[in-house]
Design a protein around this motif. Structure first.
Motif, mmCIF file in Angstrom:
data_model
loop_
_atom_site.group_PDB
_atom_site.id
_atom_site.type_symbol
_atom_site.label_atom_id
_atom_site.label_comp_id
_atom_site.label_asym_id
_atom_site.label_seq_id
_atom_site.Cartn_x
_atom_site.Cartn_y
_atom_site.Cartn_z
ATOM 1 N N THR A 193 27.320 -9.467 38.700
ATOM 2 C CA THR A 193 26.410 -9.969 39.729
ATOM 3 C C THR A 193 25.026 -10.189 39.151
ATOM 4 O O THR A 193 24.360 -11.192 39.437
ATOM 5 N N ALA A 196 24.956 -13.282 36.875
ATOM 6 C CA ALA A 196 24.919 -14.502 37.699
ATOM 7 C C ALA A 196 23.538 -14.717 38.293
ATOM 8 O O ALA A 196 23.029 -15.848 38.331
ATOM 9 N N GLY A 197 22.907 -13.639 38.748
ATOM 10 C CA GLY A 197 21.580 -13.752 39.348
ATOM 11 C C GLY A 197 20.540 -14.250 38.365
ATOM 12 O O GLY A 197 19.698 -15.092 38.708
ATOM 13 N N ALA A 200 21.203 -17.960 37.710
ATOM 14 C CA ALA A 200 20.866 -18.777 38.880
ATOM 15 C C ALA A 200 19.365 -18.950 39.031
ATOM 16 O O ALA A 200 18.881 -20.022 39.420
ATOM 17 N N GLU A 207 25.951 -23.726 40.488
ATOM 18 C CA GLU A 207 26.845 -22.705 41.033
ATOM 19 C C GLU A 207 28.195 -22.681 40.315
ATOM 20 O O GLU A 207 28.701 -21.615 39.938
ATOM 21 N N LYS A 232 30.795 -15.446 41.459
ATOM 22 C CA LYS A 232 29.482 -14.819 41.323
ATOM 23 C C LYS A 232 28.350 -15.842 41.373
ATOM 24 O O LYS A 232 27.252 -15.531 41.829
ATOM 25 N N GLY A 233 28.601 -17.048 40.898
ATOM 26 C CA GLY A 233 27.581 -18.088 41.003
ATOM 27 C C GLY A 233 27.357 -18.510 42.440
ATOM 28 O O GLY A 233 26.232 -18.782 42.862
ATOM 29 N N ALA A 236 25.272 -15.784 44.155
ATOM 30 C CA ALA A 236 24.109 -15.317 43.394
ATOM 31 C C ALA A 236 22.852 -15.181 44.240
ATOM 32 O O ALA A 236 21.961 -14.397 43.898
ATOM 33 N N LYS A 237 22.769 -15.930 45.333
ATOM 34 C CA LYS A 237 21.569 -15.860 46.173
ATOM 35 C C LYS A 237 21.798 -15.060 47.451
ATOM 36 O O LYS A 237 21.028 -15.138 48.395
ATOM 37 N N LYS A 242 20.825 -10.352 45.511
ATOM 38 C CA LYS A 242 20.005 -11.234 44.678
ATOM 39 C C LYS A 242 18.948 -10.481 43.876
ATOM 40 O O LYS A 242 18.390 -11.013 42.913
#
Length: 323
Positions: A193, A196-197, A200, A207, A232-233, A236-237, A242
């Motif tokens: 996670t 990915a964050g 992003a 994504e 996870k993409g 990501a938000k 996040k």
């Protein structure tokens, strides 16, 4: 099985293809002026003076993707497009990918702080390298290095790369570093996670690209539940997660945020970890942490604060009077 029909195997073969070669003992050039762009050795000179020397290919107009860590191979097929000229030796086969063109030379090395993760690798913290230009050479097939023959693994032709070679190698290197640091079951989801964050927030990856990157990382790192990392993409938000980022990975790995920022800089993440330069944990009673922010140490008594963007922001505002 190798395919090497028509591959250059002698000094004359390389010279006939209009490449410059350097006589070497093991990996070391025996001439002093080889770094000059106009350096040339004629076949008559080579035959007379350097008959039993190794062939160093001058990387002028060429790119050698040099692989030092076997973890790199986990991700090659996922990001590197086809290459027509691949060579290596028994202890490190298929370790050189040769392309036409030039890039700025760059060595992908894990930060010194992470050397405990790399101590058993033959090349230590070094993962791979881009070698290119007049100041660089590569020992090519028909040479012998440390008692091992350098041989072609595949040869069709030396071609230009179809895509952004630096970007693809950087993805491979980052994936390799994150795979070496990959945690045991229990922290894998937060780890992915956080990866990915970061991507992003700090890269142009979309994504779908992040979904693929994180899922590849999980699969190639023997994640216990790789199918759980496929989106996870997409998430990501998510407000609930996040805030997970470099501090999360640093805590899982057991290092400073700066070391994590250093490896993410390979894919263009800039300044994302520069504000936070160190994290200390004091196993006293009660246990507490100190986070270094722009040279000032901030004491934290509750570990949950480290995982909350909002709480950290408030703490910085209270201690440093900065937003």
């Amino acid at each position: 099985m190798t395919f090497s029909n028509g591959s250059p195997k002698t000094p004359k073969d390389w010279l006939d293809k209009q490449f410059s070669i350097i006589p070497c003992k093991n990996k070391v050039p025996v001439v002093t002026n080889w770094q000059k762009e106009n350096f040339k050795v004629a076949i008559e000179q080579w035959t007379k003076l350097y008959k039993n020397h190794n062939i160093g290919l001058l990387l002028l107009g060429l790119i050698d993707f040099d692989i030092d860590n076997h973890f790199i191979n986990r991700f090659l097929g996922r990001y590197l497009k086809t290459c027509g000229a691949i060579y290596g030796r028994k202890s490190n086969p298929e370790s050189h990918y040769l392309f036409l063109g030039e890039l700025k030379s760059f060595k992908y090395v894990m930060p010194k702080e992470l050397e405990s993760y790399c101590k058993d690798f033959p090349h230590g913290n070094t993962l791979c390298e881009i070698r290119s230009g007049s100041g660089h050479q590569s020992i090519v097939p028909s040479s012998v290095v440390e008692g091992e023959d350098v041989v072609w693994s595949f040869f069709a032709n030396i071609n230009s790369y179809d895509g952004d070679l630096k970007a693809d190698i950087s993805k491979i290197a980052l994936s390799t570093a994150l795979s070496i640091l990959y945690p045991a079951k229990g922290s894998q989801d937060n780890y992915c996670t956080a990866v990915a964050g970061i991507l992003a927030k700090h890269t142009p990856m979309n994504e779908t690209d992040i979904n693929v990157f994180v899922h590849n990382l999980a699969v190639c790192s023997n994640d216990s539940e790789p199918h759980q990392r496929m989106a996870k993409g997409t998430s990501a938000k998510n407000p609930a997660t996040k805030s997970l980022g470099m501090p999360t990975i640093a805590k899982i790995v057991g290092c400073t945020v700066k070391s994590i920022a250093d490896i993410f800089s390979w894919v263009g993440v800039k300044d994302s970890g520069s504000s936070f330069t160190a994290l200390r944990c004091y196993t006293t009673e009660p246990k507490y942490w100190q986070l270094e922010y722009k040279g000032k140490w901030i004491t934290i008594m509750d570990s949950s604060i480290l995982l909350s963007y909002t709480k950290i922001s408030i703490l910085i505002l209270e201690n440093c009077y900065k937003v």
